[in-house]
Scaffold this motif. Structure first.
Motif, PDB file in Angstrom:
ATOM      1  N   GLY A 156       0.913  -1.098   0.046  1.00 50.43           N
ATOM      2  CA  GLY A 156      -0.172  -0.034   0.146  1.00 50.43           C
ATOM      3  C   GLY A 156       0.876   1.194   0.003  1.00 50.43           C
ATOM      4  O   GLY A 156       0.657   2.146  -0.649  1.00 50.43           O
ATOM      5  N   LEU A 157       1.794   1.321   0.698  1.00 47.49           N
ATOM      6  CA  LEU A 157       2.858   2.483   0.924  1.00 47.49           C
ATOM      7  C   LEU A 157       3.609   2.547  -0.465  1.00 47.49           C
ATOM      8  O   LEU A 157       3.764   3.852  -0.920  1.00 47.49           O
ATOM      9  CB  LEU A 157       3.719   2.274   2.061  1.00 47.49           C
ATOM     10  N   ILE A 196      -9.459   4.697  -4.938  1.00 45.78           N
ATOM     11  CA  ILE A 196      -8.970   3.263  -5.109  1.00 45.78           C
ATOM     12  C   ILE A 196      -9.912   2.271  -5.524  1.00 45.78           C
ATOM     13  O   ILE A 196     -11.127   2.255  -4.954  1.00 45.78           O
ATOM     14  CB  ILE A 196      -8.585   2.731  -3.756  1.00 45.78           C
ATOM     15  N   ILE A 197      -9.691   1.263  -6.722  1.00 48.16           N
ATOM     16  CA  ILE A 197     -10.509   0.682  -7.028  1.00 48.16           C
ATOM     17  C   ILE A 197     -10.065  -0.840  -6.414  1.00 48.16           C
ATOM     18  O   ILE A 197      -9.184  -1.151  -6.607  1.00 48.16           O
ATOM     19  CB  ILE A 197     -10.523   0.220  -8.611  1.00 48.16           C
ATOM     20  N   GLY A 220      -6.162  -2.887  -1.335  1.00 51.18           N
ATOM     21  CA  GLY A 220      -6.771  -1.878  -1.612  1.00 51.18           C
ATOM     22  C   GLY A 220      -7.014  -1.022  -0.095  1.00 51.18           C
ATOM     23  O   GLY A 220      -6.696   0.241  -0.036  1.00 51.18           O
ATOM     24  N   LEU A 221      -7.247  -1.963   0.770  1.00 50.72           N
ATOM     25  CA  LEU A 221      -7.375  -1.214   2.196  1.00 50.72           C
ATOM     26  C   LEU A 221      -6.186  -0.740   2.845  1.00 50.72           C
ATOM     27  O   LEU A 221      -6.113   0.156   3.385  1.00 50.72           O
ATOM     28  CB  LEU A 221      -8.024  -2.529   3.102  1.00 50.72           C
ATOM     29  N   CYS A 222      -5.009  -1.418   2.534  1.00 47.82           N
ATOM     30  CA  CYS A 222      -3.679  -1.082   2.886  1.00 47.82           C
ATOM     31  C   CYS A 222      -3.243   0.238   2.115  1.00 47.82           C
ATOM     32  O   CYS A 222      -2.805   0.991   2.669  1.00 47.82           O
ATOM     33  CB  CYS A 222      -2.544  -2.022   2.517  1.00 47.82           C
ATOM     34  N   ALA A 223      -3.659   0.488   0.782  1.00 45.04           N
ATOM     35  CA  ALA A 223      -3.445   1.625   0.266  1.00 45.04           C
ATOM     36  C   ALA A 223      -4.105   2.746   0.877  1.00 45.04           C
ATOM     37  O   ALA A 223      -3.726   4.039   1.027  1.00 45.04           O
ATOM     38  CB  ALA A 223      -3.593   1.606  -1.256  1.00 45.04           C
ATOM     39  N   LEU A 224      -5.490   2.459   1.314  1.00 41.30           N
ATOM     40  CA  LEU A 224      -6.184   3.483   1.794  1.00 41.30           C
ATOM     41  C   LEU A 224      -5.637   4.229   2.987  1.00 41.30           C
ATOM     42  O   LEU A 224      -5.486   5.186   3.333  1.00 41.30           O
ATOM     43  CB  LEU A 224      -7.801   2.746   1.808  1.00 41.30           C
TER      44      LEU A 224
END
Ligand code: MN
Ligand code: ZN
Length: 337
Positions: free
Chosen positions: A149-150, A166-167, A173-177
């Motif tokens: 994600g980072l 975020i798709i 996706g949750l980590c990128a969020l």
């Protein structure tokens, strides 16, 4: 010791194997927690290229140092560690830029070589990172997906005040969020699964869109007053969502692609020029474990809500069966050898 072996696509076996001896510059790790990733499920079902069978999957892991090989400094038996699965050559062009994650010869533990679904494994000492005493091993196993994600937010140069779309609200996706919120961005996220979107809300998403109820593109257009999102992160990996990134992104925006799509995809090429886009791939992580460990220690990342299931190693095959069915509520399934 026991190890989960994928004999061939579709065939899992919990086998007895020898405990490895740590070689030069390696540490032996007694695995305490290992997460099941989508790619582990793909290895199980034979849907991942560049895997040779039989193999031991598992690349999201933490444990305790149980032995140190010759020439290792800074590690002792009993140290708590998380393992970065990225192995690189150290001298190609990508490596010379500090980007061993896309090394010409990159290998990922548990994909290209045997990984963590077992009681012990040896890894290069440089891939082991100390984790604090008060960090659980389960959290330690989530450092790797958080590093992905980072990597995505770094590749997209996400900065405070920008809009990010975020798709996909799976684990990645949750980590990128979480990472994008930490940077101070406003984040919209889409998924077809209500329970994952509930987690996204918990992680501070500013707009959650259930694509069964509402089109993500029109939702983002309304949310950004027709400007589009400054950064779009694709975390699904199907042609349709890859194409959608080019509509979602704003002029002068960045598209970050995490999903791996095997086939060729037709894209509206004029968009790259019209919007002067940066279209960026993002692969694993470029030495981001220390940053992620610090962010967790400072209480800025709380990965716990993503851990939905835990299994003992004895029942690892059951864990893989559950992951294969992919029920909505399963975000991160952990196995504890
Ligand atoms: Mn993974
Ligand atoms: Zn290299």
């Amino acid at each position: 010791m026991r190890a989960l072996i994928v004999e061939e696509p579709g065939k899992l076996r919990l086998a007895d194997t020898d405990v490895p001896t740590p070689g030069e510059a390696e540490v032996l790790v007694r695995v305490q927690a290992v997460g099941i990733c989508g790619s582990d499920v793909h290895i199980y079902h034979g849907n991942l290229v560049f895997v040779s069978y039989p193999c031991v999957p598992g690349h999201e892991l933490s444990g305790v140092v149980a032995g140190v090989g010759p020439g290792v400094e800074g590690f002792a038996e009993g140290d708590r560690v998380a393992v970065n699965p990225t192995l690189s050559c150290g001298h190609c062009y990508a490596c010379s830029l500090g980007r061993g994650n896309c090394c010409a010869d990159v290998q990922c533990l548990g994909v290209h070589c045997d990984g963590g679904f077992r009681e012990y494994l040896s890894v290069p000492a440089g891939n082991a990172h100390h984790i604090p005493d008060d960090m659980s091993f389960e959290t330690g196993a989530l450092i790797e997906p958080l590093s992905i994600g980072l990597q995505a937010t770094r590749r997209g140069r996400v900065t405070a005040g920008e809009t990010v779309a975020i798709i996909g609200a799976g684990a990645i996706g949750l980590c990128a969020l979480q990472q994008a919120k930490l940077e101070g961005a406003k984040v919209a996220i889409a998924d077809a699964c209500a329970s994952r979107l509930k987690l996204a809300e918990q992680f501070g998403a500013d707009l959650v869109v259930n694509v069964n109820e509402r089109d993500f593109l029109s939702a983002v257009e309304e949310w950004t007053e027709a400007a589009g999102a400054n950064v779009v992160i694709e975390a699904v990996g199907i042609p349709e969502t890859l194409r959608q990134t080019l509509d979602l992104v704003s002029a002068a925006g960045r598209v970050v692609v995490l999903g791996v799509i095997a086939e060729d995809v037709a894209l509206p090429a004029s968009m790259f020029v019209r919007k002067e886009l940066d279209f960026l791939g993002s692969r694993m992580n470029a030495n981001l474990f220390p940053d992620v460990i610090r962010r967790i220690s400072e209480g800025k990342l709380r990965p716990e809500p993503m851990m939905t299931h835990t299994f003992p190693l004895d029942d690892v095959i059951g864990a893989f069966e559950l992951a294969s069915k992919g029920p909505d509520e399963a975000v991160k399934i952990l196995v504890k050898p």
